[in-house]
Design a protein around this motif. Structure first.
Motif, PDB file in Angstrom:
ATOM      1  N   SER A 352       0.834  -1.206   0.000  1.00  0.00           N
ATOM      2  CA  SER A 352       0.000   0.000   0.000  1.00  0.00           C
ATOM      3  C   SER A 352       0.867   1.255   0.000  1.00  0.00           C
ATOM      4  O   SER A 352       1.893   1.313   0.682  1.00  0.00           O
ATOM      5  CB  SER A 352      -0.912   0.007   1.234  1.00  0.00           C
ATOM      6  N   ASP A 353       0.417   2.278  -0.763  1.00  0.00           N
ATOM      7  CA  ASP A 353       1.195   3.515  -0.796  1.00  0.00           C
ATOM      8  C   ASP A 353       0.982   4.376   0.454  1.00  0.00           C
ATOM      9  O   ASP A 353       1.473   5.506   0.545  1.00  0.00           O
ATOM     10  CB  ASP A 353       0.879   4.326  -2.059  1.00  0.00           C
ATOM     11  N   SER A 354       0.273   3.838   1.439  1.00  0.00           N
ATOM     12  CA  SER A 354       0.123   4.525   2.722  1.00  0.00           C
ATOM     13  C   SER A 354       1.316   4.263   3.636  1.00  0.00           C
ATOM     14  O   SER A 354       1.444   4.909   4.682  1.00  0.00           O
ATOM     15  CB  SER A 354      -1.162   4.062   3.428  1.00  0.00           C
ATOM     16  N   SER A 625       6.071  -7.780  -4.963  1.00  0.00           N
ATOM     17  CA  SER A 625       6.816  -6.864  -5.837  1.00  0.00           C
ATOM     18  C   SER A 625       5.876  -6.215  -6.845  1.00  0.00           C
ATOM     19  O   SER A 625       5.893  -4.988  -7.041  1.00  0.00           O
ATOM     20  CB  SER A 625       7.921  -7.623  -6.588  1.00  0.00           C
ATOM     21  N   GLY A 626       5.047  -7.042  -7.471  1.00  0.00           N
ATOM     22  CA  GLY A 626       4.117  -6.523  -8.474  1.00  0.00           C
ATOM     23  C   GLY A 626       3.128  -5.535  -7.888  1.00  0.00           C
ATOM     24  O   GLY A 626       2.849  -4.477  -8.470  1.00  0.00           O
ATOM     25  N   GLY A 627       2.571  -5.860  -6.722  1.00  0.00           N
ATOM     26  CA  GLY A 627       1.616  -4.961  -6.086  1.00  0.00           C
ATOM     27  C   GLY A 627       2.245  -3.631  -5.700  1.00  0.00           C
ATOM     28  O   GLY A 627       1.638  -2.564  -5.847  1.00  0.00           O
ATOM     29  N   ALA A 628       3.476  -3.674  -5.196  1.00  0.00           N
ATOM     30  CA  ALA A 628       4.168  -2.442  -4.800  1.00  0.00           C
ATOM     31  C   ALA A 628       4.511  -1.589  -6.017  1.00  0.00           C
ATOM     32  O   ALA A 628       4.363  -0.354  -5.987  1.00  0.00           O
ATOM     33  CB  ALA A 628       5.438  -2.789  -4.026  1.00  0.00           C
ATOM     34  N   TRP A 629       4.983  -2.206  -7.104  1.00  0.00           N
ATOM     35  CA  TRP A 629       5.265  -1.449  -8.329  1.00  0.00           C
ATOM     36  C   TRP A 629       4.005  -0.729  -8.827  1.00  0.00           C
ATOM     37  O   TRP A 629       4.046   0.427  -9.232  1.00  0.00           O
ATOM     38  CB  TRP A 629       5.791  -2.380  -9.418  1.00  0.00           C
ATOM     39  N   ASP A 630       2.886  -1.439  -8.800  1.00  0.00           N
ATOM     40  CA  ASP A 630       1.624  -0.854  -9.274  1.00  0.00           C
ATOM     41  C   ASP A 630       1.219   0.340  -8.420  1.00  0.00           C
ATOM     42  O   ASP A 630       0.878   1.412  -8.932  1.00  0.00           O
ATOM     43  CB  ASP A 630       0.531  -1.938  -9.237  1.00  0.00           C
ATOM     44  N   ASN A 631       1.270   0.181  -7.113  1.00  0.00           N
ATOM     45  CA  ASN A 631       0.846   1.277  -6.243  1.00  0.00           C
ATOM     46  C   ASN A 631       1.855   2.421  -6.200  1.00  0.00           C
ATOM     47  O   ASN A 631       1.482   3.575  -5.945  1.00  0.00           O
ATOM     48  CB  ASN A 631       0.557   0.756  -4.834  1.00  0.00           C
ATOM     49  N   ALA A 632       3.135   2.131  -6.439  1.00  0.00           N
ATOM     50  CA  ALA A 632       4.123   3.208  -6.534  1.00  0.00           C
ATOM     51  C   ALA A 632       3.813   4.087  -7.750  1.00  0.00           C
ATOM     52  O   ALA A 632       3.907   5.329  -7.677  1.00  0.00           O
ATOM     53  CB  ALA A 632       5.534   2.626  -6.647  1.00  0.00           C
TER      54      ALA A 632
END
Length: 694
Positions: A352-354, A625-632
């Motif tokens: 999450s970007d939070s 990794s994929g989820g973090a790249w997307d939210n970044a």
């Protein structure tokens, strides 16, 4: 026996609630004619894909059914196994289809709801996601109830202990059908969605410089179709298989542990109570206008935590009534339930970007795409530590609390119950997951129909939340897969002992067969990930070339005066996905059998152990990794680091493009791989033992 009627009632309650949610969503306003047109195009594309996929999968099921029938005639299998295989696959596919049909119906309604308020958009999307969640648990329990009643009638003349052993042994095998369908759905849908997504992003956002979900992009409809066939239909089939697999494997372990009908009833009753708990939890999902990501996430988590709290209380009485002298089993259930919540929380923290990890990943865009890739891989690798520790603690607590020190089989039954505990609230957990792609589609429709900027802001907020819930859903699915796989490995060993009691297995690490099996099993997830990543790359190349061709040859497309050929991209993704999903899916079926013929049951046991350990860690790393790249990327699009169109944004888009097949194709498919190999090994155990004893 009375427990099965309660389970059947839970099944009907779940399906009735799913129907109510479906009708509730259907009554919502559809929006403008243009919104309806786009939604219809997405629905047609998704239906065309599933029709072609199910046609191809039907051939596979037909071939395997014939093989199983031959094995039944030659005495290697029960005659119920081939038909259980078919029903498992049918209900798994049906749950995915119903969920996808609802999602494609809800996308424009969610966008229209978001034009009224944030809470309205959330409620429509979540209600549609609930259809997926409760269809999966309802159909899963229905399949289980039907087979239990049939087998109970067939074996009614046997003594109680023998009857329940026959029932659980036969029921265990329909998980192979569910696993097979889940793998095809996950791999095929994952290839489709990520090929379209990568093609749309690389050419549209980076090369042409147009916004995401812009109607001028020829791949935009294919991208929205992919969200549904991959993240809804694929995820539904995936978790259906985990849900059913955990229940039937634990029921089989109850017989081995000597708990008889009471022990078999516990996982079934927990699943039925979980339906009621999940329904209650859905009524607590709501938010207010202007809510932050944390507020939105809290809204979804409130429903999940309330459902979990109900299970905590109810499961105590289930154990107290059915197995009052074994209250350690209650601790095992709690350990699985708590493990599921903690894995969701740690996945949320890393994706999450939070929170700091994704914000730091966004910061790495200041120095270009290379550092974004490096930072994202590092984040994913680091994120594996805590989930592994959590699952390890859950296994140890479950094993020792139930008395595994004194009786190995009782300890294994405790591990199985922890998996059931983790999945007991699947109805609402899957609802929060399926909600994400619906919100994503709604954002696409808002962009393509040029709705007011406030609507896009709301759908973007819901979409960003959906990325987090999807990531936590994948973490949950992978964690539950690890526990379920451990129960299935135990069921496999128990099956070998049932087939040949005189066969003494040497499962020590120093046995060369076990060691070689461990190496092969450890390699298998990497081979599988390589094939699926390669498949996405090949399919995406064709979409990139097609989008470039249309930008060059269709006059007026960039000015919005000419409409792109959306259908060609949808058709290309469909054909590529159907062709390229075959090799990854077949290795999961073929390799355990080949290893069994060459190295016997001990080699297969090693393969299953190696496959589970490596697969769990690799799946968590890729999904996070994929989820973090997307939210970044989305964090930057909200205004950080110079916002959309900046060099930092382009660097983040590259990271997201790499992460797409990580989080939506390879990562989530691996958890099915580790369960399907176990199911195949159980079904073909008799043949493996016979060849080994020759």
């Amino acid at each position: 026996m009375n427990a099965i009627y309660f389970v059947a009632a839970g099944s009907l309650l779940g399906l009735i609630f799913a129907l109510c949610m479906f009708l509730r969503v259907k009554k919502q306003p559809e929006g403008t004619a243009e919104m309806i047109k786009i939604s219809t195009a997405v629905r047609k594309g998704a239906n065309a894909y599933l029709k072609r996929q199910y046609t191809g999968v039907a051939l596979f099921f037909g071939v395997v059914f014939c093989i199983l029938i031959i094995m039944a005639f030659t005495g290697y299998l029960s005659f119920f196994t081939p038909f259980a295989f078919l029903t498992g696959g049918f209900f798994s596919g049906l749950s995915g289809f119903i969920g996808m049909h609802t999602a494609t119906m809800a996308n424009n309604r969610t966008a229209e709801g978001a034009s009224k308020s944030l809470n309205k958009g959330l409620r429509v999307a979540f209600s549609a996601g609930s259809v997926m969640g409760f269809t999966v648990v309802g159909l899963g329990l229905l399949d289980l109830s039907i087979w239990y009643l049939i087998l109970n009638a067939v074996f009614h003349n046997l003594p109680a202990s023998e009857k329940i052993a026959e029932i659980t042994s036969n029921m265990l095998t329909f998980g192979m059908g569910a696993s097979s369908m889940a793998l095809f759905a996950r791999v095929g849908g994952g290839i489709f969605t990520k090929a379209a997504d990568v093609g749309a992003d690389l050419v549209g956002k980076i090369e042409a410089g147009i916004p995401e979900d812009d109607a001028r992009n020829p791949a935009v409809i294919a991208d929205n179709v992919g969200d549904n066939v991959g993240d809804v239909a694929g995820m539904g089939a995936d978790l259906y298989e985990s849900y059913v697999g955990s229940i039937v494997s634990t029921a089989a372990l109850a017989v081995a542990a000597g708990y008889g009908i009471s022990g078999v009833s516990v996982p079934m009753l927990l699943a039925a109570i979980g339906v009621v708990a999940s329904i209650i939890g859905t009524f607590f999902v709501k938010t207010k206008e202007g809510a932050s990501q944390k507020n939105l996430l809290r809204a979804l988590r409130t429903g999940t935590y309330i459902s979990a709290g109900i299970i905590v209380v109810a499961s105590y009485f289930v154990i107290k009534i059915l197995l009052p002298d074994h209250m350690g089993l209650y601790v095992a259930i709690l350990s699985g339930l708590i493990a599921g919540v903690l894995i969701g929380a740690i996945t949320e923290y890393f994706t999450s970007d939070s929170y700091k990890p994704t914000k730091k990943l966004a910061d790495s865009s200041e120095t270009g795409p290379a550092t974004v890739i490096i930072s994202g891989l590092s984040l994913g690798m680091l994120s594996t530590v805590v989930p592994v520790v959590i699952v390890g603690i859950s296994v140890l607590v479950s094993y020792y609390a139930t008395g595994g020190v004194n009786d190995f089989n009782i300890g294994l039954y405790g591990i199985g119950l922890s998996a059931v505990g983790m999945l007991s609230t699947l109805g609402i957990t899957l609802a929060t997951d399926a909600y994400g792609p619906i919100a994503d589609n709604a954002g696409g429709i808002a962009e393509m129909t040029h709705m007011d900027a406030s609507v896009r802001e709301r759908t973007d907020a819901l979409d960003a939340l959906g990325n987090t819930t999807a990531a936590t859903g994948k973490g949950f699915a992978i964690g539950s897969a690890a526990l379920t796989a451990l129960a299935l490995i135990a069921s496999y060993i128990d099956k070998i002992h049932q087939i040949s009691p005189e066969l003494k297995l040497d499962l020590t690490i120093t046995n060369p067969k076990v060691l070689v099996g461990l190496f092969i099993g450890g390699m298998l997830p990497f081979l599988f990930a390589a094939l699926t990543m390669s498949a996405v790359g090949k399919a995406a190349q064709s979409i990139v070339l097609e989008v470039r061709r249309q930008f060059k040859t269709i006059i007026g497309i960039m000015e919005g005066k000419a409409e792109p050929d959306y259908a060609s991209c949808v058709d290309m993704c469909t054909k590529s996905a159907q062709k390229l999903m075959i090799a990854p899916a077949l290795i999961a079926v073929i390799i355990p059998i080949v290893v069994g013929f060459i190295m016997g049951p001990e080699g297969v046991a090693g393969l299953l152990a190696g496959n589970t350990v490596t697969g769990f860690v690799l799946a968590v790393m890729m999904a996070n990794s994929g989820g973090a790249w997307d939210n970044a990327k989305k964090f930057i699009e909200q205004g950080a680091h110079n916002g959309k169109g900046s060099d930092q944004h382009k660097a983040a888009v590259v990271g997201d493009t790499v992460g797409d097949p990580f989080k939506d194709t390879s990562g989530p498919s691996i958890n099915i791989l580790i369960k399907l190999t176990s199911m195949v090994s159980i079904v073909f155990a008799s043949l493996i033992v016979a060849s080994y004893l020759l």
